[in-house]
Write a protein that holds these residues in place. Structure first.
Motif, short mmCIF file in Angstrom:
data_model
loop_
_atom_site.label_atom_id
_atom_site.label_comp_id
_atom_site.label_asym_id
_atom_site.label_seq_id
_atom_site.Cartn_x
_atom_site.Cartn_y
_atom_site.Cartn_z
N THR A 190 0.84 -1.21 0.00
CA THR A 190 0.00 0.00 0.00
C THR A 190 0.87 1.26 0.00
N ALA A 191 1.90 1.26 0.86
CA ALA A 191 2.78 2.43 0.93
C ALA A 191 3.52 2.61 -0.39
N TYR A 192 3.97 1.50 -0.95
CA TYR A 192 4.70 1.54 -2.23
C TYR A 192 3.81 2.15 -3.32
N ARG A 193 2.58 1.66 -3.39
CA ARG A 193 1.63 2.16 -4.41
C ARG A 193 1.28 3.62 -4.15
N THR A 194 1.08 3.97 -2.87
CA THR A 194 0.77 5.37 -2.55
C THR A 194 1.90 6.28 -3.02
N ALA A 195 3.14 5.85 -2.76
CA ALA A 195 4.29 6.67 -3.17
C ALA A 195 4.32 6.82 -4.69
N GLU A 196 4.02 5.74 -5.40
CA GLU A 196 4.00 5.83 -6.87
C GLU A 196 2.95 6.83 -7.34
N LEU A 197 1.75 6.76 -6.74
CA LEU A 197 0.65 7.65 -7.15
C LEU A 197 0.97 9.10 -6.82
N VAL A 198 1.52 9.31 -5.62
CA VAL A 198 1.87 10.66 -5.17
C VAL A 198 2.96 11.24 -6.08
N ALA A 199 3.97 10.42 -6.37
CA ALA A 199 5.09 10.89 -7.21
C ALA A 199 4.58 11.23 -8.60
N ALA A 200 3.69 10.40 -9.15
CA ALA A 200 3.17 10.66 -10.50
C ALA A 200 2.36 11.96 -10.53
N ALA A 201 1.55 12.17 -9.49
CA ALA A 201 0.72 13.39 -9.43
C ALA A 201 1.60 14.63 -9.33
N ARG A 202 2.69 14.54 -8.55
CA ARG A 202 3.59 15.69 -8.40
C ARG A 202 4.37 15.94 -9.68
N ALA A 203 4.79 14.87 -10.34
CA ALA A 203 5.55 15.02 -11.59
C ALA A 203 4.65 15.68 -12.65
N GLU A 204 3.41 15.22 -12.71
CA GLU A 204 2.48 15.77 -13.71
C GLU A 204 2.22 17.26 -13.48
N ALA A 205 2.20 17.65 -12.19
CA ALA A 205 1.94 19.06 -11.85
C ALA A 205 3.23 19.90 -11.85
N GLY A 206 4.38 19.25 -12.09
CA GLY A 206 5.65 19.97 -12.12
C GLY A 206 6.12 20.43 -10.76
N VAL A 207 5.76 19.69 -9.69
CA VAL A 207 6.17 20.05 -8.33
C VAL A 207 7.59 19.53 -8.07
N ALA A 208 8.42 20.35 -7.43
CA ALA A 208 9.81 19.97 -7.13
C ALA A 208 9.83 18.86 -6.08
N PRO A 209 10.93 18.11 -5.99
CA PRO A 209 11.04 17.09 -4.93
C PRO A 209 10.91 17.72 -3.56
N SER A 210 10.44 16.94 -2.57
CA SER A 210 10.32 17.45 -1.20
C SER A 210 11.70 17.93 -0.73
N PRO A 211 11.78 19.11 -0.11
CA PRO A 211 13.09 19.61 0.32
C PRO A 211 13.67 18.74 1.44
N ASP A 212 14.99 18.55 1.43
CA ASP A 212 15.65 17.71 2.44
C ASP A 212 17.13 18.06 2.45
N ALA A 213 17.59 18.69 3.54
CA ALA A 213 18.97 19.15 3.62
C ALA A 213 19.91 18.11 4.21
N THR A 214 19.40 16.89 4.46
CA THR A 214 20.23 15.87 5.12
C THR A 214 21.49 15.57 4.30
N THR A 215 22.65 15.72 4.95
CA THR A 215 23.90 15.35 4.27
C THR A 215 24.64 14.27 5.05
N SER A 216 24.28 14.06 6.30
CA SER A 216 24.91 12.98 7.07
C SER A 216 23.89 12.40 8.03
N GLY A 217 24.10 11.14 8.43
CA GLY A 217 23.16 10.52 9.36
C GLY A 217 23.32 9.02 9.34
N VAL A 218 22.48 8.34 10.10
CA VAL A 218 22.52 6.88 10.16
C VAL A 218 21.72 6.34 8.98
N GLU A 219 22.28 5.30 8.32
CA GLU A 219 21.62 4.74 7.14
C GLU A 219 20.21 4.27 7.51
#
Ligand SMILES: NC(=O)C1=CN([C@@H]2O[C@H](COP(=O)(O)OP(=O)(O)OC[C@H]3O[C@@H](n4cnc5c(N)ncnc54)[C@H](O)[C@@H]3O)[C@@H](O)[C@H]2O)C=CC1
Ligand SMILES: O=C(O)C1=N[C@H](C(=O)O)C[C@H](O)C1
Length: 245
Positions: free
Chosen positions: A142-171
């Motif tokens: 369900t989460a995988y499919r939701t992510a696919e649907l959300v990503a497709a809707a954002r791509a179609e609308a030309g929305v930028a990727p969610s901002p994320d400044a993370t450069t270091s952290g635990v994998e």
């Protein structure tokens, strides 16, 4: 009466499907098959329902497609390449439709639909799913499919990727990346199946949440799929279209 066979009949979902089919006035349970049983008993069915394991579902599905049986699949693990494989099998066969749905819960389907609608309006979106600790796959289908649907809707609308400044952290701290959408999987005793889609931007957070409290909750969707699969396209993903969404 539609003749129904169930694969994974002794599992948590399969057993519930057997009960639901037996309780439906327009269906007859003709085969209840689990690991180690011969699949031949399923030949008596018009529709086979599979709730097994991501590691075996492709083999099961191929067996059904080769015999022209309609298949309703709830087992997870269907990425785009698996779906392409199923499509290629179906082009070589003249009968038998396949419906694969990561979630048969009506509320869960609506949650995915609303998330898809909301996704282009917010700067950030992440998904948090929580399941019982016996679950084999992560993130959930369900989460995988939701992510696919959300990503497709954002791509179609030309929305930028969610901002994320993370450069270091635990994998793993930022979850899995599914088509650019972060997905976090929690495994928790006492849980059944739960998901939050969190959207944020411009001083507001919007959370779309769904909770499956028991496995009976999936049965109206499963029975609807069994009834409708003979009249659908060769391959249908999700029950959205069956609900008029
Ligand atoms: N689409 C939906 O709405 C839902 C999907 N699921 C998915 O359904 C699948 C099964 O979930 P559960 O019932 O919780 O698992 P489970 O582990 O309780 O049941 C799976 C059953 O399949 C059987 N099995 C394994 N290999 C087999 C084979 N080759 N042939 C026949 N039977 C076989 C196992 O012995 C077991 O009885 C998972 O992928 C899960 O994510 C679960 C709930 C809802
Ligand atoms: O394994 C489960 O329990 C569930 N699996 C499906 C998924 O992976 O999305 C559907 C629901 O979340 C329950």
């Amino acid at each position: 009466m539609t003749k129904v066979g169930v694969l994974g009949a002794q599992g948590r979902m399969g057993a519930e499907v057997c009960r639901a089919v037996e309780g439906a006035g327009d269906m007859e349970l003709v085969a209840a098959v689990d690991q180690g049983d011969a699949l031949d008993a399923l030949s008596a069915a018009e529709v086979v329902v599979d709730f097994t394991h991501p590691g075996v579902v492709m083999e099961n599905l191929r067996w059904c497609v080769e015999r022209g049986l309609h298949a309703v699949v709830g087992t997870t693990g269907f990425d785009p390449s698996r779906l392409d494989t199923v499509r290629s099998w179906l082009t070589g066969e003249s009968s038998g439709n396949v419906l694969i749905a990561p979630n048969f819960g009506i509320g869960a389907v609506l949650m995915m639909h609303f998330a898809q609608k909301a996704a282009p309006f917010f700067e950030s979106v992440e998904i948090v799913e929580t399941h019982h600790p016996h679950k084999a796959d992560a993130p959930s289908g369900t989460a995988y499919r939701t992510a696919e649907l959300v990503a497709a809707a954002r791509a179609e609308a030309g929305v930028a990727p969610s901002p994320d400044a993370t450069t270091s952290g635990v994998e793993g701290a930022r979850g899995a990346d599914v088509d650019g959408v972060r997905v976090h999987a929690v495994r928790m005793s006492g849980a059944v199946a739960h998901q939050e889609v969190v959207l944020g931007g411009h001083g507001e957070l919007f959370t779309i949440r769904h909770d499956s409290m028991n496995r009976e909750s999936f049965m109206p969707g499963v029975l609807l799929a069994v009834r409708k699969v003979p009249e659908l396209e060769r391959l249908t993903v999700g029950i959205e279209a069956l609900l008029g969404l």
